[in-house]
Design a protein around this motif. Structure first.
Motif, PDB file in Angstrom:
ATOM      1  N   LYS A 170     -57.650-101.741  22.403  1.00  0.00           N
ATOM      2  CA  LYS A 170     -56.594-100.722  22.440  1.00  0.00           C
ATOM      3  C   LYS A 170     -56.862 -99.651  21.392  1.00  0.00           C
ATOM      4  O   LYS A 170     -56.696 -98.445  21.657  1.00  0.00           O
ATOM      5  CB  LYS A 170     -55.233-101.364  22.192  1.00  0.00           C
ATOM      6  N   ASP A 171     -57.286-100.069  20.200  1.00  0.00           N
ATOM      7  CA  ASP A 171     -57.592 -99.118  19.133  1.00  0.00           C
ATOM      8  C   ASP A 171     -58.769 -98.228  19.505  1.00  0.00           C
ATOM      9  O   ASP A 171     -58.900 -97.111  18.989  1.00  0.00           O
ATOM     10  CB  ASP A 171     -57.912 -99.857  17.825  1.00  0.00           C
TER      11      ASP A 171
ATOM     12  N   THR B 198     -54.195 -98.275  28.652  1.00  0.00           N
ATOM     13  CA  THR B 198     -53.596 -98.402  29.990  1.00  0.00           C
ATOM     14  C   THR B 198     -53.951 -99.699  30.695  1.00  0.00           C
ATOM     15  O   THR B 198     -53.072-100.331  31.314  1.00  0.00           O
ATOM     16  CB  THR B 198     -54.002 -97.196  30.855  1.00  0.00           C
ATOM     17  N   PRO B 199     -55.216-100.174  30.649  1.00  0.00           N
ATOM     18  CA  PRO B 199     -55.542-101.420  31.360  1.00  0.00           C
ATOM     19  C   PRO B 199     -54.716-102.617  30.924  1.00  0.00           C
ATOM     20  O   PRO B 199     -54.522-103.551  31.703  1.00  0.00           O
ATOM     21  CB  PRO B 199     -57.027-101.629  31.023  1.00  0.00           C
ATOM     22  N   PHE B 200     -54.189-102.592  29.686  1.00  0.00           N
ATOM     23  CA  PHE B 200     -53.391-103.705  29.207  1.00  0.00           C
ATOM     24  C   PHE B 200     -51.914-103.555  29.594  1.00  0.00           C
ATOM     25  O   PHE B 200     -51.107-104.439  29.298  1.00  0.00           O
ATOM     26  CB  PHE B 200     -53.514-103.837  27.693  1.00  0.00           C
TER      27      PHE B 200
ATOM     28  N   GLU C  12     -60.397 -94.650  30.646  1.00  0.00           N
ATOM     29  CA  GLU C  12     -60.197 -95.193  29.304  1.00  0.00           C
ATOM     30  C   GLU C  12     -61.268 -96.227  28.947  1.00  0.00           C
ATOM     31  O   GLU C  12     -61.717 -96.292  27.802  1.00  0.00           O
ATOM     32  CB  GLU C  12     -58.798 -95.800  29.173  1.00  0.00           C
ATOM     33  N   MET C  13     -61.676 -97.026  29.926  1.00  0.00           N
ATOM     34  CA  MET C  13     -62.733 -97.998  29.671  1.00  0.00           C
ATOM     35  C   MET C  13     -64.048 -97.286  29.394  1.00  0.00           C
ATOM     36  O   MET C  13     -64.821 -97.698  28.513  1.00  0.00           O
ATOM     37  CB  MET C  13     -62.882 -98.959  30.850  1.00  0.00           C
ATOM     38  N   GLU C  14     -64.311 -96.227  30.115  1.00  0.00           N
ATOM     39  CA  GLU C  14     -65.530 -95.448  29.900  1.00  0.00           C
ATOM     40  C   GLU C  14     -65.580 -94.903  28.477  1.00  0.00           C
ATOM     41  O   GLU C  14     -66.611 -94.956  27.803  1.00  0.00           O
ATOM     42  CB  GLU C  14     -65.606 -94.296  30.904  1.00  0.00           C
ATOM     43  N   THR C  15     -64.426 -94.411  27.999  1.00  0.00           N
ATOM     44  CA  THR C  15     -64.355 -93.877  26.637  1.00  0.00           C
ATOM     45  C   THR C  15     -64.510 -94.985  25.603  1.00  0.00           C
ATOM     46  O   THR C  15     -65.300 -94.868  24.656  1.00  0.00           O
ATOM     47  CB  THR C  15     -63.016 -93.151  26.420  1.00  0.00           C
ATOM     48  N   ALA C  16     -63.759 -96.069  25.779  1.00  0.00           N
ATOM     49  CA  ALA C  16     -63.786 -97.166  24.804  1.00  0.00           C
ATOM     50  C   ALA C  16     -65.163 -97.809  24.717  1.00  0.00           C
ATOM     51  O   ALA C  16     -65.626 -98.162  23.627  1.00  0.00           O
ATOM     52  CB  ALA C  16     -62.746 -98.212  25.176  1.00  0.00           C
TER      53      ALA C  16
ATOM     54  N   TYR D 236     -70.926-107.575  28.971  1.00  0.00           N
ATOM     55  CA  TYR D 236     -71.069-108.051  30.346  1.00  0.00           C
ATOM     56  C   TYR D 236     -69.706-108.290  30.997  1.00  0.00           C
ATOM     57  O   TYR D 236     -69.468-107.887  32.143  1.00  0.00           O
ATOM     58  CB  TYR D 236     -71.901-109.336  30.389  1.00  0.00           C
ATOM     59  N   ALA D 237     -68.797-108.939  30.291  1.00  0.00           N
ATOM     60  CA  ALA D 237     -67.478-109.227  30.862  1.00  0.00           C
ATOM     61  C   ALA D 237     -66.712-107.933  31.147  1.00  0.00           C
ATOM     62  O   ALA D 237     -66.071-107.791  32.197  1.00  0.00           O
ATOM     63  CB  ALA D 237     -66.684-110.117  29.918  1.00  0.00           C
ATOM     64  N   LEU D 238     -66.790-106.987  30.206  1.00  0.00           N
ATOM     65  CA  LEU D 238     -66.056-105.733  30.394  1.00  0.00           C
ATOM     66  C   LEU D 238     -66.729-104.836  31.429  1.00  0.00           C
ATOM     67  O   LEU D 238     -66.055-104.115  32.163  1.00  0.00           O
ATOM     68  CB  LEU D 238     -65.929-105.004  29.058  1.00  0.00           C
ATOM     69  N   TYR D 239     -68.049-104.861  31.507  1.00  0.00           N
ATOM     70  CA  TYR D 239     -68.748-104.037  32.494  1.00  0.00           C
ATOM     71  C   TYR D 239     -68.445-104.518  33.911  1.00  0.00           C
ATOM     72  O   TYR D 239     -68.338-103.710  34.844  1.00  0.00           O
ATOM     73  CB  TYR D 239     -70.255-104.056  32.251  1.00  0.00           C
TER      74      TYR D 239
END
Length: 344
Positions: free
Chosen positions: A252-253, A258-260, A25-29, A9-12
């Motif tokens: 990150k792993d 990139t977001p960080f 990158e978020m979509e992939t992770a 929920y927090a990440l979405y």
């Protein structure tokens, strides 16, 4: 213990405000597989509605807190957060000590005081936004453990150390059970039988690490189909645990780098350049006894402004070099090193 749904929920919510490489990158992770923000938001909205109207006490709450006079959320983002996530959105003066109290009180209220602090008393100067999820669960067993059966017993840790525990016990009841060469497992249903706690005990010759190595989505689905109803005996220790983890390195792993470093959250608020996700913090609580389970978790995503070249702090608290110069004619008059300022 972690709560995957709280982290999601927090990440979405963060993903809804992302664009460009950050979004990719978020979509992939997060393994969203091309699901766009609107579809994802609708799914999470329906999921919360379904879960919260079950036969257990389940509460899911979301909030977004912005630094007053610095963050101006986009109308579209605000509408999505309120419509799909029922999120409380508020701008606070983060320099005011009461700001952290306001946020932490919200978390405590929505976790029945099981999680009491998600942001520090003194919010860092660079923090612009906190996106927070809180979840609370309280469910009674469908078949409670008789309290008179609870006895002191021995629990052996992975290091072979013995611990005295209050061991609950129930027998001559039918439960969903699975056993193979890797583990034994039993599912303990709550009063709303759509909810259950499934416990996996590695065989004595195996370790939890052996179990983790075999736990993937394919095996998980396979195992679920192999459970069968059997009458038997279950002995389970009462336990109460709290846990805290920063998820930056984990994410990150998973490919979310990139977001960080330089996040593109241009779909979240105006003037969103020079920012990054500084922390994804997760805290959890669980207590299991004869009556059932109480659990809570909270996840916060902190968005921070990169250090401004107009504001800095430098403290000469270790050896340093200096020069006295005339910049008009580019001439150094004196230069030296201070190894110890207490020496004459």
């Amino acid at each position: 213990m972690i709560s995957p749904i709280s982290v999601n929920y927090a990440l979405y919510m963060t993903y809804s405000g992302a664009d460009g490489e950050t979004k990719e990158e978020m979509e992939t992770a997060l393994k969203l597989n091309g699901l766009d923000s609107e579809e994802l938001n609708e799914q999470m909205h329906h999921l919360a509605n379904y879960l919260e109207y079950g036969g257990v006490d389940l509460q899911i709450a979301n909030s977004i807190w912005g630094r007053k006079n610095r963050v101006e959320f986009l109308d579209t983002f605000q509408d999505d957060m309120k419509d799909y996530y029922n999120a409380r959105m508020e701008e606070l003066d983060f320099n005011d000590p009461e700001a952290s109290d306001t946020i932490n009180n919200w978390v405590a209220e929505n976790t029945e005081d099981k999680i009491e602090e998600m942001v520090p008393d003194n919010i860092p100067n660079g923090v612009l936004v906190y996106l927070i999820n809180a979840i609370y669960f309280n469910g009674n067993w469908d078949i409670p453990f008789p309290e008179e059966n609870t006895r002191e017993d021995t629990f052996i840790t992975e290091k072979g150390e013995e611990r005295t525990v209050d061991m609950m016990s129930i027998s001559e009841e039918e439960f969903s059970y699975l056993e193979n060469n890797l583990f034994q497992a039993v599912a303990l249903p709550y009063e709303d039988e759509s909810y259950q706690m499934t416990l996996y005990l590695p065989q004595e010759e195996n370790s939890l690490e052996d179990f983790y190595n075999e736990m993937n989505s394919q095996n998980w689905k396979k195992w679920q189909k192999e459970f069968m109803d059997l009458e038997g005996e279950v002995k389970l220790p009462k336990f109460k645990m709290e846990y805290e983890i920063e998820l930056n390195d984990v994410l990150k792993d998973m490919g979310m780098e990139t977001p960080f470093e330089d996040a593109d959250l241009s779909k979240m608020f105006h003037q969103s350049q020079g920012i990054y996700i500084s922390e994804v913090l997760h805290k959890s609580f669980i207590e299991v006894d004869e009556k059932g389970t109480e659990a809570a978790a909270a996840t916060s995503v902190a968005v921070e402004e990169a250090a401004s070249m107009h504001e800095f702090q430098i403290e000469f608290n270790r050896p340093f070099f200096y020069a006295i110069e005339n910049t008009e004619v580019d001439t150094i008059l004196f230069m030296g090193v201070v190894h110890d300022p207490t020496l004459d």
